[in-house]
Design a protein around this motif. Structure first.
Motif, short mmCIF file in Angstrom:
data_model
loop_
_atom_site.label_atom_id
_atom_site.label_comp_id
_atom_site.label_asym_id
_atom_site.label_seq_id
_atom_site.Cartn_x
_atom_site.Cartn_y
_atom_site.Cartn_z
N VAL A 287 0.81 -1.21 0.00
CA VAL A 287 0.00 0.00 0.00
C VAL A 287 0.85 1.27 0.00
CG1 VAL A 287 -2.02 -1.06 1.07
CG2 VAL A 287 -0.24 -0.07 2.52
N ASP A 288 2.14 1.15 0.31
CA ASP A 288 3.03 2.31 0.25
C ASP A 288 3.58 2.54 -1.15
OD1 ASP A 288 2.89 2.98 2.97
OD2 ASP A 288 4.39 1.46 3.48
N THR A 289 3.44 1.55 -2.02
CA THR A 289 4.06 1.64 -3.34
C THR A 289 3.06 1.63 -4.49
OG1 THR A 289 4.35 -0.78 -3.38
CG2 THR A 289 6.19 0.52 -2.55
N VAL A 290 1.78 1.48 -4.19
CA VAL A 290 0.75 1.39 -5.24
C VAL A 290 -0.35 2.42 -4.98
CG1 VAL A 290 -0.88 -0.10 -6.45
CG2 VAL A 290 1.22 -1.08 -5.51
N PHE A 291 -0.64 3.21 -6.01
CA PHE A 291 -1.73 4.18 -5.94
C PHE A 291 -2.85 3.77 -6.89
CE2 PHE A 291 2.06 7.06 -5.14
CZ PHE A 291 1.93 7.02 -3.75
N LEU A 292 -4.03 4.30 -6.66
CA LEU A 292 -5.20 3.98 -7.48
C LEU A 292 -5.65 5.21 -8.25
CD1 LEU A 292 -7.35 1.86 -8.25
CD2 LEU A 292 -8.71 2.66 -6.30
N GLN A 293 -5.57 5.13 -9.56
CA GLN A 293 -6.01 6.17 -10.50
C GLN A 293 -5.13 7.41 -10.50
OE1 GLN A 293 -8.08 5.49 -12.79
NE2 GLN A 293 -9.14 3.70 -11.98
N ASN A 294 -4.85 7.95 -9.32
CA ASN A 294 -4.08 9.19 -9.24
C ASN A 294 -2.95 9.09 -8.22
OD1 ASN A 294 -5.81 10.87 -11.05
ND2 ASN A 294 -7.34 10.50 -9.45
N TRP A 295 -1.90 9.87 -8.45
CA TRP A 295 -0.76 9.88 -7.55
C TRP A 295 -1.20 10.27 -6.12
CZ3 TRP A 295 4.15 8.32 -7.72
CH2 TRP A 295 5.02 8.76 -6.72
N GLY A 296 -0.76 9.49 -5.15
CA GLY A 296 -1.04 9.78 -3.75
C GLY A 296 -2.31 9.16 -3.23
N ASN A 297 -3.16 8.63 -4.12
CA ASN A 297 -4.40 7.99 -3.70
C ASN A 297 -4.13 6.52 -3.43
OD1 ASN A 297 -7.17 7.56 -3.22
ND2 ASN A 297 -7.54 7.04 -5.37
N VAL A 298 -3.94 6.16 -2.18
CA VAL A 298 -3.52 4.80 -1.81
C VAL A 298 -4.51 3.76 -2.32
CG1 VAL A 298 -3.05 3.24 0.12
CG2 VAL A 298 -2.27 5.62 0.22
N ALA A 299 -3.98 2.71 -2.94
CA ALA A 299 -4.83 1.62 -3.44
C ALA A 299 -5.14 0.65 -2.30
CB ALA A 299 -4.13 0.88 -4.58
N PRO A 300 -6.41 0.49 -1.92
CA PRO A 300 -6.76 -0.44 -0.84
C PRO A 300 -6.47 -1.89 -1.23
CG PRO A 300 -8.58 1.06 -1.34
CD PRO A 300 -7.58 1.18 -2.45
N PHE A 301 -6.19 -2.72 -0.25
CA PHE A 301 -6.00 -4.14 -0.51
C PHE A 301 -7.20 -4.73 -1.24
CE2 PHE A 301 -2.71 -4.11 2.87
CZ PHE A 301 -1.73 -4.83 2.20
N SER A 302 -8.40 -4.30 -0.82
CA SER A 302 -9.62 -4.85 -1.41
C SER A 302 -9.69 -4.58 -2.91
CB SER A 302 -10.84 -4.27 -0.72
OG SER A 302 -10.85 -2.85 -0.81
N GLU A 303 -9.21 -3.41 -3.32
CA GLU A 303 -9.23 -3.06 -4.74
C GLU A 303 -8.22 -3.89 -5.52
OE1 GLU A 303 -10.52 -1.31 -8.21
OE2 GLU A 303 -11.41 -1.15 -6.19
N MET A 304 -7.05 -4.10 -4.92
CA MET A 304 -6.02 -4.91 -5.59
C MET A 304 -6.47 -6.36 -5.70
SD MET A 304 -2.39 -3.34 -4.19
CE MET A 304 -2.85 -2.89 -2.52
N GLU A 305 -7.15 -6.86 -4.66
CA GLU A 305 -7.68 -8.23 -4.70
C GLU A 305 -8.77 -8.35 -5.76
OE1 GLU A 305 -7.19 -10.20 -0.31
OE2 GLU A 305 -8.75 -8.67 -0.54
N LYS A 306 -9.65 -7.36 -5.83
CA LYS A 306 -10.74 -7.39 -6.81
C LYS A 306 -10.21 -7.42 -8.23
CE LYS A 306 -13.24 -3.69 -7.57
NZ LYS A 306 -14.20 -2.58 -7.35
N ARG A 307 -9.11 -6.72 -8.46
CA ARG A 307 -8.50 -6.69 -9.79
C ARG A 307 -7.61 -7.91 -10.04
NH1 ARG A 307 -7.37 -0.96 -11.91
NH2 ARG A 307 -8.98 0.32 -10.93
N GLY A 308 -7.38 -8.71 -9.00
CA GLY A 308 -6.56 -9.91 -9.14
C GLY A 308 -5.08 -9.67 -9.26
N VAL A 309 -4.61 -8.50 -8.78
CA VAL A 309 -3.20 -8.15 -8.96
C VAL A 309 -2.41 -8.13 -7.65
CG1 VAL A 309 -3.66 -6.82 -11.05
CG2 VAL A 309 -3.70 -5.67 -8.81
#
Length: 291
Positions: A185-207
């Motif tokens: 979660v410190d190295t992956v953002f969602l859509q925009n810089w600085g917007n932390v990607a939740p684990f749930s979103e990464m799991e949903k995307r299968g990545v």
């Protein structure tokens, strides 16, 4: 060999036996370097220079090559020659130099990246052997000195609790747990810089598995300068502190890691360089990667 095994088991070799690589292995390495130089390097502006007489290189660079002038002695070296200082060339060159690391590892040999930021022009010219361009990195390789240990990396069992000691530049940095590395979660953002990607979103995307492993990509002094911005169907790779040139080399290594893991996990693995003209002093996007 599975790419995840390479990621977990590979580590920098800083001590080599005082004999050259056997002829058959050297032939495979030469063939691979020739293939890279002719099919990619010529187009992208870099080449990989094999120097078989390691003693000549060591004598030339002792006291100035390597981190803090600590040069690593080995039987053979490969120089990463760039046409010029350019971020795209640096990234592609590092990508394919890291592919050589895996090639050497698959042959049962050891290797280590060496930075050349402190060498003189005369020393650089000796490495280039009359060719034009610049050399900022070497790869030393050969048969590693065998050290008997109950924690031998080549017997590591892969799991989500695997501990890592990865540094491509030969700097001793031993860690006893995974806490020394930034979390996913410190190295992956969602859509925009600085917007932390939740684990749930990464799991949903299968990545999530992919991103767990890729964060362990080696980097200079283990500073982890690369970040991923997850978009819809792709990701953008960015580096923090964009004025720091070494980060672009680390980005190339990260892209090789990302591509290898993506292929193994059946993700799309196409990528291309991005020329980021945003002017941000915090980060710079360097590549688009299909996911």
């Amino acid at each position: 060999m599975k790419f995840r095994e390479f990621m977990v088991n590979s580590h920098s070799t800083r001590e080599f036996v005082d004999i050259g690589v056997v002829e058959q292995d050297m032939k495979e390495i030469k063939t691979y370097l020739d293939e890279v130089n002719s099919t990619v390097g010529k187009e992208k502006g870099f080449s990989l220079i094999l120097i078989e007489n390691g003693a000549v290189v060591y004598q030339n660079l002792e006291g100035s090559g390597g981190y803090g002038g600590v040069m690593i002695k080995g039987p053979h070296y490969i120089g990463l020659r760039l046409d010029k200082a350019d971020h795209e060339i640096e990234i592609f060159g590092a990508f394919y130099m890291q592919s050589v690391v895996k090639k050497i590892y698959d042959l049962g040999l050891g290797s280590c990246w060496i930075t050349l930021s402190e060498i003189s022009q005369a020393q650089e010219e000796k490495l280039l052997g009359g060719q034009k361009g610049i050399v900022e990195h070497l790869l030393v390789f050969g048969k590693p000195v065998k050290k008997e240990s109950s924690t031998d990396k080549h017997t590591t069992v892969i799991s989500c609790d695997t501990k890592y000691e990865q540094n491509p530049y030969g700097i001793t940095m031993i860690t006893t747990n995974d806490e020394s590395r930034l979390s996913v979660v410190d190295t992956v953002f969602l859509q925009n810089w600085g917007n932390v990607a939740p684990f749930s979103e990464m799991e949903k995307r299968g990545v999530l598995d992919l991103l767990y492993y890729v964060r362990n990509s080696p980097s200079f002094q283990n500073i982890q300068p690369c970040r991923l911005i997850l978009k819809d169907g792709y990701a953008e790779l960015a580096v923090v502190n964009p004025e720091r040139e070494e980060n672009y080399t680390d980005a190339g290594i990260m892209l090789f890691t990302l591509e290898g893991l993506a292929k193994e996990l059946s993700f799309p693995s196409n990528w291309h360089f991005i020329q980021d003209d945003s002017g941000s002093t915090e980060y710079r996007r360097v590549a688009h990667f299909d996911l």
